[in-house]
Design a protein around this motif. Structure first.
Motif, PDB file in Angstrom:
ATOM      1  N   PRO A  87       0.283   2.993  -7.737  1.00  0.00           N
ATOM      2  CA  PRO A  87       0.970   1.845  -7.128  1.00  0.00           C
ATOM      3  C   PRO A  87       0.192   0.596  -7.539  1.00  0.00           C
ATOM      4  CG  PRO A  87       0.333   3.463  -5.463  1.00  0.00           C
ATOM      5  CD  PRO A  87      -0.345   3.863  -6.729  1.00  0.00           C
ATOM      6  N   ILE A  88       0.835  -0.537  -7.506  1.00  0.00           N
ATOM      7  CA  ILE A  88       0.042  -1.759  -7.704  1.00  0.00           C
ATOM      8  C   ILE A  88      -0.419  -2.194  -6.312  1.00  0.00           C
ATOM      9  CG2 ILE A  88       0.879  -2.499  -9.946  1.00  0.00           C
ATOM     10  CD1 ILE A  88       2.949  -4.226  -8.531  1.00  0.00           C
ATOM     11  N   TYR A  89      -1.700  -2.447  -6.190  1.00  0.00           N
ATOM     12  CA  TYR A  89      -2.323  -2.632  -4.880  1.00  0.00           C
ATOM     13  C   TYR A  89      -2.123  -4.051  -4.367  1.00  0.00           C
ATOM     14  CZ  TYR A  89      -4.245   1.721  -6.447  1.00  0.00           C
ATOM     15  OH  TYR A  89      -4.356   3.000  -6.909  1.00  0.00           O
ATOM     16  N   TYR A  90      -1.945  -4.181  -3.050  1.00  0.00           N
ATOM     17  CA  TYR A  90      -1.822  -5.521  -2.468  1.00  0.00           C
ATOM     18  C   TYR A  90      -3.117  -6.269  -2.722  1.00  0.00           C
ATOM     19  CZ  TYR A  90       2.469  -4.307  -0.042  1.00  0.00           C
ATOM     20  OH  TYR A  90       3.750  -3.940   0.241  1.00  0.00           O
ATOM     21  N   TRP A 100      -3.274  11.008   2.921  1.00  0.00           N
ATOM     22  CA  TRP A 100      -4.158   9.891   3.281  1.00  0.00           C
ATOM     23  C   TRP A 100      -5.534  10.395   3.679  1.00  0.00           C
ATOM     24  CZ3 TRP A 100      -3.114   4.641   5.660  1.00  0.00           C
ATOM     25  CH2 TRP A 100      -2.212   3.947   4.838  1.00  0.00           C
ATOM     26  N   TRP A 101      -6.507   9.579   3.407  1.00  0.00           N
ATOM     27  CA  TRP A 101      -7.867   9.862   3.845  1.00  0.00           C
ATOM     28  C   TRP A 101      -8.100   9.232   5.212  1.00  0.00           C
ATOM     29  CZ3 TRP A 101     -11.339  13.034   1.668  1.00  0.00           C
ATOM     30  CH2 TRP A 101     -11.113  13.439   0.351  1.00  0.00           C
ATOM     31  N   GLY A 122       1.003   6.957  -2.484  1.00  0.00           N
ATOM     32  CA  GLY A 122       0.621   7.519  -1.194  1.00  0.00           C
ATOM     33  C   GLY A 122       1.883   7.873  -0.416  1.00  0.00           C
ATOM     34  N   MET A 160      -8.391   4.907   8.616  1.00  0.00           N
ATOM     35  CA  MET A 160      -9.236   3.821   8.095  1.00  0.00           C
ATOM     36  C   MET A 160      -8.549   2.499   8.374  1.00  0.00           C
ATOM     37  SD  MET A 160     -10.702   4.010   4.262  1.00  0.00           S
ATOM     38  CE  MET A 160      -9.844   5.436   3.739  1.00  0.00           C
ATOM     39  N   HIS A 176       0.767  11.605  -2.494  1.00  0.00           N
ATOM     40  CA  HIS A 176      -0.458  12.244  -2.001  1.00  0.00           C
ATOM     41  C   HIS A 176      -0.697  11.877  -0.534  1.00  0.00           C
ATOM     42  CE1 HIS A 176      -2.801   8.560  -1.959  1.00  0.00           C
ATOM     43  NE2 HIS A 176      -2.415   8.293  -3.199  1.00  0.00           N
ATOM     44  N   TRP A 232       9.108  -5.945  -2.682  1.00  0.00           N
ATOM     45  CA  TRP A 232       9.189  -4.582  -3.219  1.00  0.00           C
ATOM     46  C   TRP A 232      10.073  -4.522  -4.469  1.00  0.00           C
ATOM     47  CZ3 TRP A 232       6.655  -0.222  -3.207  1.00  0.00           C
ATOM     48  CH2 TRP A 232       5.753   0.030  -2.175  1.00  0.00           C
ATOM     49  N   ASP A 260       2.936   6.999   2.336  1.00  0.00           N
ATOM     50  CA  ASP A 260       3.562   5.885   3.057  1.00  0.00           C
ATOM     51  C   ASP A 260       4.548   5.102   2.200  1.00  0.00           C
ATOM     52  OD1 ASP A 260       1.176   5.295   1.614  1.00  0.00           O
ATOM     53  OD2 ASP A 260       1.213   3.262   2.417  1.00  0.00           O
ATOM     54  N   ILE A 261       4.423   5.217   0.886  1.00  0.00           N
ATOM     55  CA  ILE A 261       5.331   4.423   0.050  1.00  0.00           C
ATOM     56  C   ILE A 261       6.232   5.325  -0.792  1.00  0.00           C
ATOM     57  CG2 ILE A 261       3.920   2.338   0.049  1.00  0.00           C
ATOM     58  CD1 ILE A 261       2.865   3.099  -2.690  1.00  0.00           C
ATOM     59  N   ASP A 299      -0.301  -6.241  -6.727  1.00  0.00           N
ATOM     60  CA  ASP A 299       0.957  -6.734  -6.174  1.00  0.00           C
ATOM     61  C   ASP A 299       0.601  -8.073  -5.510  1.00  0.00           C
ATOM     62  OD1 ASP A 299       3.395  -6.922  -4.961  1.00  0.00           O
ATOM     63  OD2 ASP A 299       3.324  -4.969  -3.962  1.00  0.00           O
ATOM     64  N   HIS A 325     -10.494   0.028  -1.043  1.00  0.00           N
ATOM     65  CA  HIS A 325     -11.254   1.061  -0.333  1.00  0.00           C
ATOM     66  C   HIS A 325     -11.028   2.412  -0.986  1.00  0.00           C
ATOM     67  CE1 HIS A 325      -7.556   2.362   1.528  1.00  0.00           C
ATOM     68  NE2 HIS A 325      -7.385   1.207   2.149  1.00  0.00           N
TER      69      HIS A 325
END
Ligand code: MSP
Length: 648
Positions: free
Chosen positions: A13-16, A292-293, A261, A300, A290, A230, A263-264, A53, A22
């Motif tokens: 994903p492209i990260y915010y 989540w940690w 992840g 987290m 995948h 999005w 969530d998306i 993102d 993290h």
């Protein structure tokens, strides 16, 4: 043209850009890196894409709070991700930022194309809007009147917007998911998406009025709107290869894996697949969601202050150990719990006791019995067959496991070979063989086989631990890098030249004993505490000269009128007197102040700030205030001063 069989395309994903990177972000990126490196070893031309993102409400708000433009804000923030990926030895082919021209240009082209073909239409819309999540919800979605995702209050908004005709693709999508088992993985997540598609699929609102959110890609057919973040972000997966024609010609589409992840998953499986359908492109081969940690069993989160900061971990453990741990500890697809103790446990057992020890003992014996040289080996005997057979079996079984992204199983399989090699040495008893001439001949084979097995292990694990595995083959005395040897060098036992001078070096994986463990944990704890302070207090900015400071014209300003800005929860419109004139100012203080309590107060105004529009209203200056976790206090004086006095 479509997918080129020699090419392989994998994405994260492209990260915010606002987020502090993290371990969760690092996880997806490491997973994508491992499969990319493996496919390169297989000989594929791999394109591995990651990025940031950078549009949307949160970025806009954060930039406003820091007092910089949104562009300056993202220009500085995205670097944290880039730097981290360099530290993690990530081999991405490119890094896309959604504010780059090469991306925004394609977003506009695609929007125009879809609009011209009637895939996008304008309509009025009334719904509950969650500002932080930038999403509309229907009445029935709300939980206790709040956003079902972040649980924060929502606002009722009625406005014209643009919609993508997503609903019309519902049947097609269900059918595609059902007839392509690998499309969404793992299976449990695939079923979740099918469950979601069990309800009618609505069209997707893809615009945001500029007056509410100015920070985004403008719609090419209506300049008063920007693109929903999005819709903009997902297009990164193709804008990297140019426009619609470019992606078709690149040979990289359909993409083999979008790693995301859990969530998306909906945004990828539903929004993205239907967007592609409308664009006339095939869906990706696979979207893998995948888990989540958590950290010591807890989610987290910044507010819990338990975010696992990857740079700190790298400082303490080194890059490859962390890469190994996150891939080995949890089956890809399931949730996992992160703990330093767990990490140290893995270092000591798998890495130090098993693999590290196998290398050390082999090199030590080669030094002791053969002057540090891997000698040409004597003929194999039946006693060597088990190792040989295991190596062939591992190689055969590992390929499909890599292709299924079953990372932990790949590693378990390789460790079967490591364990068997340790056992082989124990059974062959080199220390006894070294006692006779006949035994010494036999010993050449035993030590050669141990080295060949170590070389094989290094190649098979190199996608996970690229640095350590290169170091391993160097210690074996090989000049050829792992890339040069390639997977083909594993096809038959015996690639390693028999007459090689070993180059024993530092221990690859030093054991972390109790003493070292205490030290590491104390350092991490202390760094964590320091980070807590850093997080709540912004760092002091670069120095300015007194002349620079005097360029700011700060004035006492008496508030004459105050009223809330319609449709905004944060903004208040003020009329202030600064002695020589009255000014209209818009301030983001509505959540902490009722307008009527402000009238009559004397505040400080930045009087020579260029006017700017907030929600379409001109603000001629800025009021100084300090804010801390929801508390917003206006800067003022311990006694009354007349309006217009310069503050310096
Ligand atoms: N910007 C969107 C993605 C757009 S892709 C076209 C986004 N960004 S994110 O920064 O919030 O999240 C990026 C990824 O990090 C997601 O895949 C998310 O699942 C993952 N993780 C965030 N926290 C995580 C954990 N605690 N554990 C594992 N992964 C986690 O969503």
């Amino acid at each position: 043209m479509s997918q080129d069989p020699r090419k392989f395309f994998v994405t994260t994903p492209i990260y915010y850009v606002n987020d502090v990177p993290h371990i969760g972000h690092a996880y997806t990126t490491i997973a994508a890196d491992v499969i990319s490196r493996y496919k390169r070893l297989e000989g594929y031309e791999v394109f591995f894409l990651t990025g940031t993102d950078e549009h949307g409400q949160k970025v806009h708000q954060a930039a406003e709070q820091s007092g910089v433009t949104a562009q300056a804000h993202v220009d500085s923030l995205h670097q944290r991700f880039k730097d981290l990926w360099v530290r993690f030895n990530i081999s991405n082919s490119d890094f896309i930022r959604t504010t780059e021209e090469r991306h925004t240009k394609v977003v506009k082209e695609i929007l125009k194309n879809l609009f011209d073909r009637g895939e996008i239409y304008r309509d009025s819309y009334e719904g509950w809007y969650c500002l932080p999540d930038e999403r509309f919800w229907t009445e029935k979605d709300l939980i206790d009147g709040n956003c079902p995702e972040c649980k924060r209050p929502v606002e009722k908004i009625k406005e014209f917007n643009y919609f993508f005709k997503m609903g019309q693709y519902q049947e097609w999508l269900i059918d595609h998911i059902k007839s392509n088992e690998d499309f969404i993985q793992p299976t449990s997540r695939r079923n979740e998406v099918l469950g979601f598609l069990g309800k009618p699929l609505e069209d997707l609102c893809i615009s945001r009025p500029k007056e509410r959110l100015p920070w985004g890609v403008p719609l090419p057919f209506d300049e008063d709107y920007v693109t929903y973040v999005w819709f903009d972000a997902l297009i990164n997966y193709i804008s990297i290869h140019g426009d619609l024609e470019g992606i078709k010609a690149s040979g990289y589409w359909p993409c083999q894996h979008h790693l995301v992840g859990k969530d998306i998953l909906t945004t990828h499986a539903v929004y993205w697949s239907t967007m592609l359908k409308a664009m006339g492109l095939e869906p990706p081969d696979n979207i893998f969601a995948h888990g989540w940690w958590t950290v010591n069993g807890q989610k987290m989160s910044k507010s819990l202050r338990n975010v696992v900061e990857p740079n700190l971990l790298i400082d303490q453990f080194g890059v490859d150990v962390i890469r190994y741990f996150v891939m080995r500890e949890v089956p890809f697809g399931l949730d996992g719990d992160f703990s330093h103790k767990g990490l140290i446990g893995r270092v000591n057992s798998d890495l130090s006791n098993n693999l590290g020890n196998l290398l050390n003992r082999t090199l030590n014996m080669i030094k002791k019995y053969q002057g540090g040289i891997i000698l040409p080996p004597a003929e194999e005997t039946d006693a060597d067959q088990a190792l040989n057979k295991k190596a062939a079996e591992v190689l055969k079984e590992i390929r499909p496991l890599y292709d299924q992204l079953a990372y932990n199983k790949v590693l378990i399989k390789v460790w079967e070979l490591v364990d068997l090699t340790n056992q082989y040495i124990n059974n062959m008893e080199p220390w006894n063989l070294a006692k006779s001439d006949e035994g010494k001949t036999r010993l050449t084979r035993v030590l050669y086989n141990s080295c060949e097995s170590l070389r094989m292990t290094a190649i098979l694990c190199s996608p996970f631990m690229p640095g350590k595995c290169e170091e391993l083959v160097k210690q074996l005395g090989m000049d050829q890098s792992i890339g040069e040897q390639g997977l083909a060098s594993l096809e038959s036992w015996g690639y390693l030249a028999g007459d090689t001078q070993t180059q024993a070096g530092e221990q690859l994986f030093p054991r972390i004993d109790e003493e070292a463990e205490k030290k590491i944990l104390a350092t991490l704890e202390q760094a964590g505490d320091e980070k807590k302070i850093d997080e709540s207090i912004e760092p002091v900015l670069d120095q300015v000269t007194i002349d620079d400071f005097f360029k700011m014209d700060l004035r006492t300003a008496k508030i004459l009128e105050a009223e809330k800005v319609k449709k905004s929860k944060k903004l208040i419109k003020l009329k202030v007197d600064i002695g020589c004139e009255t000014r209209q100012v818009v301030a983001g203080i509505a959540e902490a102040h009722e307008p009527e309590t402000l009238v009559g107060k004397t505040v400080i105004l930045v009087a020579n700030l260029k006017p700017a529009k907030l929600m379409g209203i001109e603000s001629q200056g800025m009021i100084l205030a300090g804010s801390d976790e929801g508390k917003i206090l206006l800067a003022g004086f311990d006694d009354t001063l007349k309006p217009g006095v310069r503050v310096k």
